[in-house]
Design a protein around this motif. Structure first.
Motif, PDB file in Angstrom:
ATOM      1  N   TYR A  92      46.087  87.363  76.317  1.00 58.98           N
ATOM      2  CA  TYR A  92      47.221  86.557  75.890  1.00 58.98           C
ATOM      3  C   TYR A  92      48.245  87.433  75.191  1.00 58.98           C
ATOM      4  CZ  TYR A  92      44.017  82.642  76.663  1.00 58.98           C
ATOM      5  OH  TYR A  92      43.141  81.751  77.218  1.00 58.98           O
ATOM      6  N   SER A  93      49.479  86.949  75.217  1.00 56.45           N
ATOM      7  CA  SER A  93      50.558  87.589  74.475  1.00 56.45           C
ATOM      8  C   SER A  93      51.587  86.529  74.130  1.00 56.45           C
ATOM      9  CB  SER A  93      51.204  88.708  75.288  1.00 56.45           C
ATOM     10  OG  SER A  93      52.179  89.389  74.509  1.00 56.45           O
ATOM     11  N   VAL A  94      52.133  86.631  72.921  1.00 58.42           N
ATOM     12  CA  VAL A  94      53.050  85.614  72.406  1.00 58.42           C
ATOM     13  C   VAL A  94      54.431  86.237  72.234  1.00 58.42           C
ATOM     14  CG1 VAL A  94      53.521  83.989  70.525  1.00 58.42           C
ATOM     15  CG2 VAL A  94      51.159  84.428  71.238  1.00 58.42           C
ATOM     16  N   PHE A  95      55.454  85.515  72.718  1.00 57.77           N
ATOM     17  CA  PHE A  95      56.850  85.898  72.554  1.00 57.77           C
ATOM     18  C   PHE A  95      57.580  84.737  71.879  1.00 57.77           C
ATOM     19  CE2 PHE A  95      55.211  88.170  76.167  1.00 57.77           C
ATOM     20  CZ  PHE A  95      55.708  89.453  76.038  1.00 57.77           C
ATOM     21  N   VAL A  96      58.434  85.069  70.930  1.00 58.86           N
ATOM     22  CA  VAL A  96      59.197  84.038  70.221  1.00 58.86           C
ATOM     23  C   VAL A  96      60.680  84.358  70.344  1.00 58.86           C
ATOM     24  CG1 VAL A  96      57.353  83.492  68.607  1.00 58.86           C
ATOM     25  CG2 VAL A  96      59.012  85.248  68.005  1.00 58.86           C
ATOM     26  N   SER A  97      61.478  83.305  70.340  1.00 59.98           N
ATOM     27  CA  SER A  97      62.936  83.409  70.323  1.00 59.98           C
ATOM     28  C   SER A  97      63.472  82.255  69.490  1.00 59.98           C
ATOM     29  CB  SER A  97      63.518  83.374  71.741  1.00 59.98           C
ATOM     30  OG  SER A  97      63.146  82.182  72.411  1.00 59.98           O
ATOM     31  N   TYR A  98      64.668  82.452  68.938  1.00 58.27           N
ATOM     32  CA  TYR A  98      65.246  81.464  68.008  1.00 58.27           C
ATOM     33  C   TYR A  98      66.742  81.373  68.282  1.00 58.27           C
ATOM     34  CZ  TYR A  98      65.394  78.819  63.617  1.00 58.27           C
ATOM     35  OH  TYR A  98      65.526  77.830  62.669  1.00 58.27           O
ATOM     36  N   VAL A  99      67.205  80.198  68.677  1.00 56.94           N
ATOM     37  CA  VAL A  99      68.631  79.977  68.963  1.00 56.94           C
ATOM     38  C   VAL A  99      69.080  78.734  68.208  1.00 56.94           C
ATOM     39  CG1 VAL A  99      68.486  81.037  71.240  1.00 56.94           C
ATOM     40  CG2 VAL A  99      68.166  78.574  71.018  1.00 56.94           C
ATOM     41  N   GLU A 100      70.391  78.612  68.069  1.00 54.92           N
ATOM     42  CA  GLU A 100      70.996  77.422  67.494  1.00 54.92           C
ATOM     43  C   GLU A 100      72.136  76.958  68.379  1.00 54.92           C
ATOM     44  OE1 GLU A 100      72.870  77.825  63.742  1.00 54.92           O
ATOM     45  OE2 GLU A 100      74.241  79.419  64.364  1.00 54.92           O
ATOM     46  N   ILE A 101      72.364  75.654  68.413  1.00 55.23           N
ATOM     47  CA  ILE A 101      73.453  75.052  69.185  1.00 55.23           C
ATOM     48  C   ILE A 101      74.459  74.516  68.176  1.00 55.23           C
ATOM     49  CG2 ILE A 101      74.066  73.294  70.881  1.00 55.23           C
ATOM     50  CD1 ILE A 101      71.234  73.466  71.943  1.00 55.23           C
ATOM     51  N   ILE A 132      58.323  79.174  71.373  1.00 52.72           N
ATOM     52  CA  ILE A 132      57.089  79.982  71.397  1.00 52.72           C
ATOM     53  C   ILE A 132      56.620  80.049  72.844  1.00 52.72           C
ATOM     54  CG2 ILE A 132      54.763  80.231  70.507  1.00 52.72           C
ATOM     55  CD1 ILE A 132      55.570  78.407  68.176  1.00 52.72           C
ATOM     56  N   LYS A 133      56.637  81.240  73.419  1.00 49.89           N
ATOM     57  CA  LYS A 133      56.245  81.417  74.813  1.00 49.89           C
ATOM     58  C   LYS A 133      54.907  82.160  74.841  1.00 49.89           C
ATOM     59  CE  LYS A 133      59.440  82.297  77.744  1.00 49.89           C
ATOM     60  NZ  LYS A 133      60.511  82.976  78.528  1.00 49.89           N
ATOM     61  N   LEU A 134      53.934  81.558  75.503  1.00 47.97           N
ATOM     62  CA  LEU A 134      52.589  82.136  75.598  1.00 47.97           C
ATOM     63  C   LEU A 134      52.329  82.577  77.042  1.00 47.97           C
ATOM     64  CD1 LEU A 134      49.827  82.724  74.279  1.00 47.97           C
ATOM     65  CD2 LEU A 134      49.134  80.423  74.921  1.00 47.97           C
ATOM     66  N   ALA A 135      52.120  83.891  77.233  1.00 49.61           N
ATOM     67  CA  ALA A 135      51.804  84.455  78.552  1.00 49.61           C
ATOM     68  C   ALA A 135      50.321  84.795  78.586  1.00 49.61           C
ATOM     69  CB  ALA A 135      52.644  85.695  78.821  1.00 49.61           C
ATOM     70  N   SER A 141      50.239  83.023  83.924  1.00 48.17           N
ATOM     71  CA  SER A 141      50.575  81.661  83.520  1.00 48.17           C
ATOM     72  C   SER A 141      51.411  81.730  82.250  1.00 48.17           C
ATOM     73  CB  SER A 141      49.303  80.836  83.275  1.00 48.17           C
ATOM     74  OG  SER A 141      49.632  79.560  82.781  1.00 48.17           O
ATOM     75  N   VAL A 142      52.601  81.124  82.300  1.00 44.23           N
ATOM     76  CA  VAL A 142      53.527  81.140  81.164  1.00 44.23           C
ATOM     77  C   VAL A 142      53.766  79.696  80.725  1.00 44.23           C
ATOM     78  CG1 VAL A 142      55.789  81.833  80.326  1.00 44.23           C
ATOM     79  CG2 VAL A 142      54.624  83.230  82.038  1.00 44.23           C
ATOM     80  N   SER A 143      53.475  79.423  79.483  1.00 41.97           N
ATOM     81  CA  SER A 143      53.746  78.101  78.894  1.00 41.97           C
ATOM     82  C   SER A 143      54.537  78.305  77.618  1.00 41.97           C
ATOM     83  CB  SER A 143      52.446  77.357  78.607  1.00 41.97           C
ATOM     84  OG  SER A 143      51.615  78.124  77.759  1.00 41.97           O
ATOM     85  N   GLN A 144      55.313  77.280  77.256  1.00 41.32           N
ATOM     86  CA  GLN A 144      56.133  77.415  76.062  1.00 41.32           C
ATOM     87  C   GLN A 144      56.159  76.108  75.277  1.00 41.32           C
ATOM     88  OE1 GLN A 144      60.032  78.579  77.382  1.00 41.32           O
ATOM     89  NE2 GLN A 144      60.596  76.528  78.036  1.00 41.32           N
TER      90      GLN A 144
END
Length: 804
Positions: free
Chosen positions: A154-163, A260-263, A282-285
């Motif tokens: 497993y590997s975790v990727f995070v990103s943070y945006v605002e609208i 939070i994206k989990l690969a 498999s990629v889930s978020q």
């Protein structure tokens, strides 16, 4: 002054009180989404409510009371911690996809990035340190998922945006303040490399090859622990746009989205490395969204930029409501209306979730303040309506085709090998298979210093590089000695293992023979099972045919029964209509019969009157003839004959001539007597006569200008069949334009009635027959003198007056 309290009831799946803990809220709301994330399914969780209702606190929390976001991160890394791949094994591209690198490529990239990260750690100048995730969550409140596949990495990727104002900004990229921060060179001296202010650029939404919406150019950071992920979140949280309003001291002016994206990818057949197959990834978020609260500009007292921010926030929330309402209408009513996702960035970004690419959950935050009552009702009504929209759909994980338990078997082999090496005095560490000294040397292996020469007189870089290379060469020689020693130690171990493996092979072959026999039995059972399954399928097929036939017959029966009921209802309606028609025709016949009876009676009466008038005329003529005859005789002959018991003759009188009745309205005024040409002369005794009048058949302005009064003679048939005359009277007034107008003031009605008199005295004999001319003449003259209108009838002129 009266106070009215209105009570509204809304139904929700779960209602949390004021005293509920953050842990209990996480267990019911976010934990199922984290379980789905680890199992390869997507999830969306957002907080919704009026401004100041506690959405940000519910999502983030405070020290000791961590919200949904830090608890989700803690649960993810507690579950996949032992099964994480090394850094940079999973690599993101710019098209919302994940690639897998080999161990060598990942090692080279780690070294390259470690060399680029040359900024030393310096003491922080901030007044308050960033909160740690250990401060947010108590140790006894940690959670863990049971759905982790131990044969995957497993590997975790995070990103943070605002609208913000319907524009998307990356909160993790370098902003204006970061662009002018001092950079560090290899020697530890801070230098300013770039002092130009770079404003943040808005990101755009794109669709990848799987038709998934994503933010193009958004920075995705690979994290290996909950602490690291929370620090990344807090770094972006400090850049989020907030403002002080009348309703909230730190009001969110944008919608924040933490992704939070989990690969995950399966291990190879040996259970050592990640399988180099992109199709098996498999990629889930999981998207955690903190929506900005809806607010009224009149209550916030906002001006300028705050008004524009509030308008964009309310517009995006309104578009979210519209999308949910249309989805609900399409699902419940079977319509196919287009959902306006593109009208707002927040709905366009999560279009795939609303179309069924994952579960969507919403936490509604309510503030019990009376000032927010109306807005809270709107929020509750919308939240209740969203429960009727079904968008969750499971996502199947890829199947690699390998047998399960590969990681455990590999680890068990390493443990056995380490145990035997330990018995022979070898290394204990099962992970590195080398002495502790070599392990320490590898862990302390220094990285190569910077080799860039910026000054021809630089006499520091080359000696430092030469010294580093010598150290690495010395470490390499020591490692070679240790590896040779380990190889010599492992040769007898491997020989012993080979011997044991040969004996195990013999045992395995024996067991394989038994397995072959068992396989034959299993094959026979399988054939029998297949035969029974075919027979079962055939029976099921027959049952399906019978069910379909039964359904067809039932449908035909229902249709025929419905048709029969329809025909019966139609017959009943026709019968009732026929009865109504008969009753109506009976009524029409009765009315017609009564009408014709009245008409016949009127005509008979008219004929009788006419015949009586003719008879009276003949009687008058006979009377005159008799007088002439009497005058021509002698006086003796003139004497009446003597008869015994003869009735005395009825004295004759002169016929009464009809006189005209003077109108009640006759005076000194000048009248316009309007009599239409269709008026009939009834010949009754009383007739209206207006002196000093101008008689016209049609009104004219010339006649009206010469008169003061106006009368209109109108005739119509009354209900008893007789003709009644109405005299409609009015005053002639002059208008401002020089013309004349008539103002009606009175209506006078003249009506003729007939009453039948008694016939006594008409006949002198028992049978009522007149025997001679003299008797008939005397009776006729007497009757005329008594009634003036003939025997048997009496006419009356009735006058009725009323105001119009």
């Amino acid at each position: 002054m009266h106070t009215y309290i209105y009570l509204f009831y809304y139904s929700f799946k779960k209602v949390f009180g004021v005293s509920v803990s953050q842990m209990e809220l996480f267990e019911h709301v976010a934990k199922p989404l984290v379980d789905d994330l680890i199992r390869g399914k997507n999830g969306l969780l957002f907080t919704y409510g009026v401004t100041g209702s506690g959405k940000t606190f519910t999502m983030t929390g405070s020290p000791g009371q961590g919200g949904l976001l830090p608890r989700s991160l803690d649960m993810i890394f507690n579950s996949i911690g032992p099964y994480q791949a090394k850094r940079y094994v999973f690599k993101t591209d710019e098209k919302n996809s994940i690639e897998i690198q080999t161990e060598v490529d990942a090692l080279l990239e780690r070294q390259r990035r470690d060399n680029n990260l040359s900024v030393p750690k310096t003491p922080s100048t901030r007044l308050k340190a960033d909160p740690e995730i250990a401060d947010m969550i108590k140790p006894e409140e940690t959670s863990k998922s049971d759905g982790v596949d131990d044969d995957s990495s497993y590997s975790v990727f995070v990103s943070y945006v605002e609208i913000y104002n319907n524009y998307i900004y990356d909160l993790l990229e370098e902003t204006q303040e970061d662009a002018i921060k001092p950079k560090w060179n290899g020697g530890g001296t801070p230098v300013r490399q770039n002092t130009e202010l770079i404003p943040p650029q808005s990101k755009i939404l794109r669709e990848d090859q799987n038709h998934i919406m994503y933010v193009a150019g958004c920075l995705e950071v690979e994290v290996k622990s909950a602490e690291e992920a929370f620090q990344v979140f807090w770094r972006g949280q400090k850049k989020r746009k907030v403002a002080n309003t009348r309703l909230n001291r730190e009001s969110s002016r944008s919608h924040s989205v933490f992704i939070i994206k989990l690969a995950q990818a399966p291990l190879d057949a040996d259970g050592d490395n990640v399988l180099q197959d992109k199709n098996q990834i498999s990629v889930s978020q999981l998207c955690l969204v903190d929506l900005a609260g809806s607010e009224r500009t009149g209550r916030t007292g906002a001006e300028g930029t705050r008004i524009r921010e509030a308008g964009n926030i309310n517009q995006s929330l309104l578009n979210l409501r519209t999308c949910i309402e249309i989805l609900r209408e399409n699902q419940m009513c079977g319509t196919n209306k287009m959902v306006p996702y593109r009208d707002s960035k927040i709905t366009h970004l999560f279009k795939n979730y609303f179309d069924g690419e994952g579960k969507v959950r919403m936490v509604v935050c309510v503030n019990p303040k009376t000032d927010d009552y109306e807005e809270t009702l709107l929020v509750m009504r919308f939240a209740e309506m969203t429960q009727e929209v079904e968008v969750a759909r499971p996502v199947d994980r890829p199947i690699c085709g390998f047998t399960p338990g590969r990681r455990h078997r590999n680890q068990a082999f390493k443990d056995e090998l380490s145990r035997r090496l330990e018995e022979r005095g070898g290394p204990i560490d099962p992970g590195m298979y080398m002495p502790p000294a070599a392990n320490t040397l590898i862990l302390s292996l220094p990285s190569l210093p910077s080799c860039e020469l910026t000054d021809p007189h630089d006499d520091i870089t080359l000696p430092r590089l030469i010294e580093a290379l010598k150290n690495r060469q010395r470490i390499k020689q020591m490692l070679m000695k240790d590896y040779n020693k380990i190889a010599n130690m492992m040769k007898p171990v491997l020989q012993e293992l080979d011997t044991s493996l040969i004996s195990k092979d013999n045992f395995i072959q024996e067991q394989n023979g038994k397995l072959i026999e068992k396989d034959k039995i299993i094959q026979g059972n399988k054939a029998e099972i297949e035969r029974l399954e075919k027979k079962t399928k055939m029976q099921e097929h027959k049952i399906d045919i019978l069910q379909k036939t039964t359904k067809i017959f039932e449908d035909d029966k229902r249709s025929l029964q419905h048709e029969l009921e329809t025909r019966e209802q139609r017959l009943q309606r026709e019968l009732s209509e026929k009865r109504r028609m008969e009753q109506r025709m009976h009524g029409v016949i009765s009315d017609t019969q009564f009408k014709w009876e009245k008409e016949c009676e009127r005509r008979v009466n008219a004929l009788q009157l006419e015949m009586q008038n003719k008879l009276w005329v003949k009687d008058e003529k006979l009377k005159q003839l008799k007088a002439i005859v009497t005058e021509s005789k002698t006086p003796e002959d003139r004497l009446p004959p003597k008869r015994s018991a003869s009735p005395s003759p009825v004295p004759t009188t002169t016929p009464v001539r009809p006189r005209h009745r003077r109108s009640c309205s006759a005076g000194g005024e000048k009248w316009v007597d309007h009599k239409p040409s269709s008026s009939m002369d009834l010949g009754t005794v009383l007739q209206p006569v207006i002196p000093n009048a101008i008689q016209v058949s049609a009104p004219s302005e010339k006649a009206l200008s010469k008169c003061d009064r106006y009368v209109l003679t109108h005739q119509e048939v009354a209900s008893d069949g007789e003709i009644q005359t109405k005299l409609i009277k009015g005053d002639v007034i002059k208008t401002r334009g020089g013309g004349q107008a008539v103002q009606f003031t009175d209506i006078e009605t003249l009506k003729q009635e007939r009453k039948r008199k008694s016939s006594e005295g008409v006949s002198a004999s028992g049978d009522g027959a007149l025997t001679d001319v003299e008797t008939r003449c005397s009776v006729a003259v007497a009757m005329r003198a008594g009634s003036n209108l003939g025997p048997g009838l009496e006419h009356h002129a009735v006058t009725k007056r009323r105001k119009p």
